[in-house]
Design an enzyme around this catalytic site. Structure first.
Site, PDB file in Angstrom:
ATOM      1  N   GLU A   1      13.983   1.723   6.185  1.00  0.00           N
ATOM      2  CA  GLU A   1      13.919   1.196   4.816  1.00  0.00           C
ATOM      3  C   GLU A   1      15.251   1.324   4.098  1.00  0.00           C
ATOM      4  OE1 GLU A   1      10.714   0.233   2.991  1.00  0.00           O
ATOM      5  OE2 GLU A   1       9.924  -0.062   5.006  1.00  0.00           O
TER       6      GLU A   1
ATOM      7  N   ASP B   1      13.715   8.080  -2.597  1.00  0.00           N
ATOM      8  CA  ASP B   1      14.412   7.917  -3.885  1.00  0.00           C
ATOM      9  C   ASP B   1      13.450   7.865  -5.068  1.00  0.00           C
ATOM     10  OD1 ASP B   1      13.444   5.293  -3.807  1.00  0.00           O
ATOM     11  OD2 ASP B   1      15.422   4.350  -3.721  1.00  0.00           O
TER      12      ASP B   1
ATOM     13  N   CYS C   1      16.298   1.653  -7.304  1.00  0.00           N
ATOM     14  CA  CYS C   1      15.847   0.733  -6.250  1.00  0.00           C
ATOM     15  C   CYS C   1      16.632  -0.574  -6.298  1.00  0.00           C
ATOM     16  CB  CYS C   1      14.378   0.371  -6.430  1.00  0.00           C
ATOM     17  SG  CYS C   1      13.279   1.771  -6.406  1.00  0.00           S
TER      18      CYS C   1
ATOM     19  N   ARG D   1       8.194  -7.431   3.313  1.00  0.00           N
ATOM     20  CA  ARG D   1       9.543  -6.875   3.329  1.00  0.00           C
ATOM     21  C   ARG D   1      10.233  -7.127   4.671  1.00  0.00           C
ATOM     22  NH1 ARG D   1      11.520  -2.818  -0.710  1.00  0.00           N
ATOM     23  NH2 ARG D   1      13.022  -4.477  -0.477  1.00  0.00           N
TER      24      ARG D   1
ATOM     25  N   HIS E   1       9.209   5.974  -0.891  1.00  0.00           N
ATOM     26  CA  HIS E   1      10.601   6.191  -0.469  1.00  0.00           C
ATOM     27  C   HIS E   1      11.054   7.516  -1.058  1.00  0.00           C
ATOM     28  CE1 HIS E   1      11.067   1.546  -0.342  1.00  0.00           C
ATOM     29  NE2 HIS E   1      11.010   1.988   0.899  1.00  0.00           N
TER      30      HIS E   1
ATOM     31  N   ASN F   1       2.413   2.249  -2.686  1.00  0.00           N
ATOM     32  CA  ASN F   1       3.243   2.079  -3.879  1.00  0.00           C
ATOM     33  C   ASN F   1       2.264   1.858  -5.042  1.00  0.00           C
ATOM     34  OD1 ASN F   1       4.577   0.771  -6.001  1.00  0.00           O
ATOM     35  ND2 ASN F   1       5.976  -0.340  -4.658  1.00  0.00           N
TER      36      ASN F   1
ATOM     37  N   PRO G   1       0.843  -1.205   0.000  1.00  0.00           N
ATOM     38  CA  PRO G   1       0.000   0.000   0.000  1.00  0.00           C
ATOM     39  C   PRO G   1       0.879   1.256   0.000  1.00  0.00           C
ATOM     40  CG  PRO G   1      -0.669  -1.536   1.741  1.00  0.00           C
ATOM     41  CD  PRO G   1       0.566  -2.094   1.124  1.00  0.00           C
TER      42      PRO G   1
HETATM   43  O1  SUG Z   1       8.850  -1.773  -1.021  1.00  0.00           O
HETATM   44  N1  SUG Z   1       7.631  -3.128  -4.001  1.00  0.00           N
HETATM   45  C1  SUG Z   1       8.707  -2.476  -3.290  1.00  0.00           C
HETATM   46  C2  SUG Z   1       9.445  -1.509  -4.182  1.00  0.00           C
HETATM   47  C3  SUG Z   1      10.697  -1.007  -3.528  1.00  0.00           C
HETATM   48  C4  SUG Z   1      11.363   0.055  -4.318  1.00  0.00           C
HETATM   49  N2  SUG Z   1      12.565   0.451  -3.700  1.00  0.00           N
HETATM   50  C5  SUG Z   1      13.014   1.727  -3.602  1.00  0.00           C
HETATM   51  N3  SUG Z   1      12.219   2.741  -3.832  1.00  0.00           N
HETATM   52  N4  SUG Z   1      14.204   1.914  -3.225  1.00  0.00           N
HETATM   53  C6  SUG Z   1       8.163  -1.746  -2.048  1.00  0.00           C
HETATM   54  O2  SUG Z   1       7.079  -1.175  -2.131  1.00  0.00           O
HETATM   55  C7  SUG Z   1       5.863  -4.756  -4.287  1.00  0.00           C
HETATM   56  C8  SUG Z   1       5.765  -6.234  -4.162  1.00  0.00           C
HETATM   57  C9  SUG Z   1       4.403  -6.736  -4.556  1.00  0.00           C
HETATM   58  O3  SUG Z   1       3.451  -5.986  -4.555  1.00  0.00           O
HETATM   59  O4  SUG Z   1       4.329  -7.944  -4.841  1.00  0.00           O
HETATM   60  C10 SUG Z   1       7.030  -4.183  -3.498  1.00  0.00           C
HETATM   61  O5  SUG Z   1       7.356  -4.705  -2.442  1.00  0.00           O
END
Ligand code: SUG
Length: 445
Positions: A177, A250, A369, A141, A248, A28, A26
């Site tokens: 993170e 970044d 990432c 995560r 994030h 993202n 959530p």
């Molecule tokens: O933590 N996506 C990761 C993407 C991480 C990107 N990293 C940086 N910005 N540095 C996250 O949201 C999605 C996995 C899924 O939905 O199956 C996910 O974990």
């Protein structure tokens, strides 16, 4: 402390065989938007390897961080599933699909979240310090920290040069993170730097937005303290950025050497951030701030295109920095216009190149990432585990390995297939040999 020549090595997460779109994050928007789609793990790992090869060919020391074991059956057993491995996986999918999906995620591919790193030029004891991230905000995560610690200790084993700490205590107070919220600025890599730690909330407050603020100020304060990191500056993320999908920092900001390239909305108080960076850099270097306005690039386009989730590189023989952006930034007319203008402006960024990592992008993971940056002196570089350094020969070997072991089609329901367990273990067993990881690296026989 050292100011000898140093390099920025890139440690990329090798994308694992269970890469899938389960919509687990959530906040993202890409992860939510691709929920339930069929992934292509083979294409994903090959895209990542092509990016790594490109960096290595450009003269950047490039390393491979192996995937973690997924499905994480040890986790499913801890939360009460019993029986054979197949029983554990199938019962979890039947009765607790959210737990099963978390156990199957290949999210350790995003190595920028593996740890926060303090190079020896900035640490009090002259060693490179790592704090693996606990990633407690999202269940899938939070399963990464233990194995990331183990993995970083394999790559950076020599205690004379490296200190890989334990992750911070795994609870929301210290939600962490990793390097996705850390930017290091400096005159040159080997010189003392300014460490910009960007947080979403304080541990003591409730975040008012609809999406989680994943990083606490207290986590970064603890990391700066345990690494004895010099030049620390703490900055708060803009709430609008998190609400708009910048889970994030970044996603809206990247920096290298003296240049901080960011979206106007990245920080809660941009002028205060600039003043704090200038004060920390005084006597060392003059920071250059390149801010992109909301009118030139609305936040929604910044997040859709991931222009800021680029690798900002110092390359041998190039006077200005090179921005390696996702191909989506070329396809978004506004982001592309910003990129063109950057180069034309005669500022710190001299070229923008593009790379295709679409499989990862669909889960919200761009070029930045996928990599963890580690500034290393020549002596530190020599002390790393050489078998994980990407050479043309290793690249070919890993491509062949991926083609032999990865599926080219994985629907979320396929993650319940017990045969996937054997498939992944066979693949990782072979990888363990290729990267000389040692018999005990993975928790299966
Ligand atoms: O933590 N996506 C990761 C993407 C991480 C990107 N990293 C940086 N910005 N540095 C996250 O949201 C999605 C996995 C899924 O939905 O199956 C996910 O974990």
């Amino acid at each position: 402390m050292t100011s000898e020549i140093a390099f920025e090595a890139n440690i990329d997460g090798l994308i694992g065989p269970t890469h899938s779109y389960a919509g687990l994050s959530p906040g993202n928007l890409a992860s939510a938007g691709h929920k339930g789609q069929v992934s292509n793990p083979r294409a994903a790992v090959l895209e990542g390897l092509t990016k790594m090869r490109r960096l290595a060919d450009l003269g950047v020391p490039q390393f491979v961080l192996p995937p973690q074991v997924r499905p994480d059956l040890a986790f499913l057993r801890v939360v009460g599933f019993e029986g054979s491995d197949a029983d554990v996986l199938q019962n979890a999918w039947k009765t607790a699909p959210a737990l099963a999906a978390a156990a199957c995620s290949a999210s350790a591919m995003w190595a920028a979240n593996a740890a926060t790193v303090t190079p020896s030029a900035d640490s009090a004891d002259g060693r490179v310090h790592f704090t693996p991230a606990n990633l407690v905000t999202h269940l899938h995560r939070s399963l990464e920290g233990g194995q990331s610690t183990w993995s970083l200790r394999r790559l950076f084993a020599d205690p004379a040069h490296f200190a890989v700490h334990e992750p911070l205590p795994a609870q929301p107070h210290f939600a962490d993170e990793g390097a996705a919220n850390h930017v290091r600025l400096c005159a040159e890599h080997g010189a003392p730097g300014v460490n910009l730690f960007v947080y979403g909330r304080s541990a003591w407050e409730t975040w008012p937005g609809q999406f989680p603020a994943r990083q606490t100020l207290e986590a970064f304060e603890a990391i700066a303290r345990r690494h004895a990191a010099g030049g620390a500056v703490f900055a708060r993320q803009g709430q609008g950025a998190i609400d708009g999908g910048a889970f994030h920092n970044d996603v809206v900001c990247v920096g290298t050497r003296t240049c901080l390239f960011h979206h106007q909305g990245a920080f809660a108080d941009t002028q205060a951030v600039y003043a704090d960076i200038r004060a920390a850099a005084a006597g060392q270097f003059e920071p250059v701030f390149v801010s992109v306005s909301e009118s030139d690039l609305p936040l929604a386009d910044a997040i859709q295109s991931y222009l800021f989730n680029s690798q900002l590189l110092v390359l041998p023989g190039e006077d200005r920095l090179v921005l390696l952006a996702p191909i989506e930034a070329k396809e978004n007319p506004r982001a592309y216009a910003v990129a063109q203008a950057l180069v034309a402006s005669n500022g710190p960024i001299g070229r923008v190149d593009y790379v295709d990592v679409r499989q990862s992008m669909h889960n919200g993971g761009g070029p930045a990432c996928l990599r963890l940056r580690v500034v290393l002196t020549p002596a530190e570089l020599a002390a790393t585990h050489a078998a994980q350094r990407l050479t043309p020969a290793l690249h070919t070997q890993l491509e062949d390995w991926a083609k032999a072991h990865y599926r080219d089609r994985l629907a979320v329901e396929d993650l319940a297939d017990p045969y996937l367990i054997t498939e992944v273990q066979t693949a990782l067993g072979a990888l363990r040999e290729i990267l000389d990881l040692g018999d005990k690296f993975y928790n299966f026989q």
